[in-house]
Motif scaffolding. Sequence first.
Motif, PDB file in Angstrom:
ATOM      1  N   TYR A  66      39.170  35.542  37.306  1.00 27.20           N
ATOM      2  CA  TYR A  66      38.570  35.301  38.618  1.00 27.20           C
ATOM      3  C   TYR A  66      39.652  34.878  39.598  1.00 27.20           C
ATOM      4  N   ILE A  67      39.720  35.578  40.745  1.00 26.20           N
ATOM      5  CA  ILE A  67      40.674  35.283  41.809  1.00 26.20           C
ATOM      6  C   ILE A  67      39.868  34.765  43.008  1.00 26.20           C
ATOM      7  N   PRO A  68      39.994  33.478  43.344  1.00 25.41           N
ATOM      8  CA  PRO A  68      39.201  32.928  44.446  1.00 25.41           C
ATOM      9  C   PRO A  68      39.620  33.479  45.805  1.00 25.41           C
ATOM     10  N   GLU A  75      50.735  39.661  44.159  1.00 17.51           N
ATOM     11  CA  GLU A  75      51.699  40.729  43.915  1.00 17.51           C
ATOM     12  C   GLU A  75      51.005  41.946  43.308  1.00 17.51           C
ATOM     13  N   GLU A  76      51.733  43.061  43.248  1.00 17.50           N
ATOM     14  CA  GLU A  76      51.143  44.320  42.795  1.00 17.50           C
ATOM     15  C   GLU A  76      50.545  44.252  41.406  1.00 17.50           C
ATOM     16  N   THR A  77      51.263  43.735  40.441  1.00 16.41           N
ATOM     17  CA  THR A  77      50.767  43.707  39.073  1.00 16.41           C
ATOM     18  C   THR A  77      50.792  42.273  38.583  1.00 16.41           C
ATOM     19  N   ILE A  78      49.606  41.696  38.356  1.00 11.46           N
ATOM     20  CA  ILE A  78      49.564  40.321  37.854  1.00 11.46           C
ATOM     21  C   ILE A  78      49.010  40.251  36.443  1.00 11.46           C
ATOM     22  N   VAL A  79      48.317  41.323  36.007  1.00  6.31           N
ATOM     23  CA  VAL A  79      47.706  41.364  34.675  1.00  6.31           C
ATOM     24  C   VAL A  79      47.981  42.726  34.045  1.00  6.31           C
ATOM     25  N   ASP A  80      47.672  42.846  32.756  1.00  5.90           N
ATOM     26  CA  ASP A  80      47.806  44.127  32.072  1.00  5.90           C
ATOM     27  C   ASP A  80      46.734  45.103  32.540  1.00  5.90           C
ATOM     28  N   ASP A  81      46.994  46.394  32.364  1.00  5.80           N
ATOM     29  CA  ASP A  81      45.994  47.415  32.679  1.00  5.80           C
ATOM     30  C   ASP A  81      44.726  47.123  31.905  1.00  5.80           C
ATOM     31  N   GLY A  82      43.595  47.322  32.562  1.00  7.88           N
ATOM     32  CA  GLY A  82      42.310  47.159  31.893  1.00  7.88           C
ATOM     33  C   GLY A  82      41.676  45.801  32.042  1.00  7.88           C
ATOM     34  N   VAL A  83      42.438  44.793  32.484  1.00  7.34           N
ATOM     35  CA  VAL A  83      41.853  43.474  32.717  1.00  7.34           C
ATOM     36  C   VAL A  83      40.977  43.580  33.965  1.00  7.34           C
ATOM     37  N   VAL A  84      39.733  43.133  33.871  1.00  5.32           N
ATOM     38  CA  VAL A  84      38.812  43.210  35.004  1.00  5.32           C
ATOM     39  C   VAL A  84      39.014  41.981  35.882  1.00  5.32           C
ATOM     40  N   LEU A  85      39.327  42.232  37.156  1.00  3.71           N
ATOM     41  CA  LEU A  85      39.536  41.163  38.123  1.00  3.71           C
ATOM     42  C   LEU A  85      38.287  41.007  38.974  1.00  3.71           C
ATOM     43  N   TYR A  86      37.798  39.783  39.040  1.00  3.62           N
ATOM     44  CA  TYR A  86      36.655  39.438  39.883  1.00  3.62           C
ATOM     45  C   TYR A  86      37.209  38.631  41.050  1.00  3.62           C
ATOM     46  N   PHE A  87      36.910  39.076  42.259  1.00  2.00           N
ATOM     47  CA  PHE A  87      37.467  38.447  43.446  1.00  2.00           C
ATOM     48  C   PHE A  87      36.402  37.705  44.242  1.00  2.00           C
ATOM     49  N   GLY A  88      36.801  36.571  44.802  1.00  2.00           N
ATOM     50  CA  GLY A  88      35.940  35.856  45.728  1.00  2.00           C
ATOM     51  C   GLY A  88      35.899  36.538  47.088  1.00  2.00           C
ATOM     52  N   HIS A  89      36.893  37.374  47.376  1.00  2.48           N
ATOM     53  CA  HIS A  89      36.928  38.132  48.630  1.00  2.48           C
ATOM     54  C   HIS A  89      35.790  39.163  48.632  1.00  2.48           C
ATOM     55  N   ASP A  90      35.280  39.475  49.831  1.00  6.89           N
ATOM     56  CA  ASP A  90      34.233  40.493  49.940  1.00  6.89           C
ATOM     57  C   ASP A  90      34.772  41.905  49.790  1.00  6.89           C
ATOM     58  N   THR A 111      31.203  34.704  43.509  1.00  2.30           N
ATOM     59  CA  THR A 111      31.519  33.280  43.450  1.00  2.30           C
ATOM     60  C   THR A 111      31.968  33.008  42.025  1.00  2.30           C
ATOM     61  N   TYR A 112      32.564  31.858  41.786  1.00  9.44           N
ATOM     62  CA  TYR A 112      32.991  31.526  40.427  1.00  9.44           C
ATOM     63  C   TYR A 112      31.779  31.455  39.501  1.00  9.44           C
ATOM     64  N   GLU A 113      30.678  30.923  40.002  1.00  8.08           N
ATOM     65  CA  GLU A 113      29.464  30.812  39.191  1.00  8.08           C
ATOM     66  C   GLU A 113      28.918  32.193  38.817  1.00  8.08           C
ATOM     67  N   GLU A 114      28.940  33.129  39.760  1.00 14.15           N
ATOM     68  CA  GLU A 114      28.485  34.502  39.474  1.00 14.15           C
ATOM     69  C   GLU A 114      29.399  35.169  38.447  1.00 14.15           C
ATOM     70  N   TYR A 115      30.697  34.915  38.573  1.00 11.51           N
ATOM     71  CA  TYR A 115      31.658  35.439  37.606  1.00 11.51           C
ATOM     72  C   TYR A 115      31.345  34.906  36.211  1.00 11.51           C
ATOM     73  N   GLU A 116      31.163  33.593  36.099  1.00  5.45           N
ATOM     74  CA  GLU A 116      30.849  32.976  34.809  1.00  5.45           C
ATOM     75  C   GLU A 116      29.580  33.575  34.203  1.00  5.45           C
ATOM     76  N   ALA A 117      28.555  33.773  35.024  1.00  2.00           N
ATOM     77  CA  ALA A 117      27.298  34.350  34.545  1.00  2.00           C
ATOM     78  C   ALA A 117      27.509  35.776  34.062  1.00  2.00           C
ATOM     79  N   GLU A 118      28.299  36.557  34.785  1.00  3.41           N
ATOM     80  CA  GLU A 118      28.534  37.955  34.406  1.00  3.41           C
ATOM     81  C   GLU A 118      29.319  38.062  33.112  1.00  3.41           C
ATOM     82  N   ILE A 119      30.386  37.272  32.971  1.00  2.00           N
ATOM     83  CA  ILE A 119      31.196  37.417  31.761  1.00  2.00           C
ATOM     84  C   ILE A 119      30.492  36.824  30.531  1.00  2.00           C
ATOM     85  N   SER A 120      29.539  35.938  30.732  1.00  2.00           N
ATOM     86  CA  SER A 120      28.809  35.405  29.587  1.00  2.00           C
ATOM     87  C   SER A 120      27.911  36.471  28.982  1.00  2.00           C
ATOM     88  N   ASN A 121      27.649  37.535  29.732  1.00  2.00           N
ATOM     89  CA  ASN A 121      26.836  38.656  29.237  1.00  2.00           C
ATOM     90  C   ASN A 121      27.676  39.750  28.585  1.00  2.00           C
TER      91      ASN A 121
END
Length: 122
Positions: A66-68, A75-90, A111-121
């Motif tokens: 989660y990126i708030p 920067e251009e590459t912060i994680v490995d390919d395939g990592v799902v990034l959830y952004f607080g930005h619209d 939101t962080y709470e929505e992210y937590e709910a989604e990844i718990s599934n």
Amino acid sequence: ERVEIIGDMTFMQCQSLKQINIPKSVQKIGETAFWMCWDLERVHIPEELKSIGYGAFEGTALTTLYIPSSVETIEETIVDDGVVLYFGHDSKPEGWSDLYNESETCKYGYTYEEYEAEISNL
């Protein structure tokens, strides 16, 4: 004393690190700060963070991150390919790399709470 920057290569190749809660005082995560921390599965980034450097979380066990909306520079590459990034930005902020276009690995408007709910599934 408050930690405001996690410097370049600070935790690089730290093999015992499984999860980390970045302190609220941190404004910047430097380049390759957590690079090759193979066991790192979970990172909590506070709403106060402003910048994430190149390769900060590459070579980890992260599958999501989660990126708030406070993050202004990424920067251009912060994680490995395939990592799902959830952004607080619209949507992808102006000036960010096209790597962060909306796709199956970039999800915006969470939101962080929505992210937590989604990844718990997952």
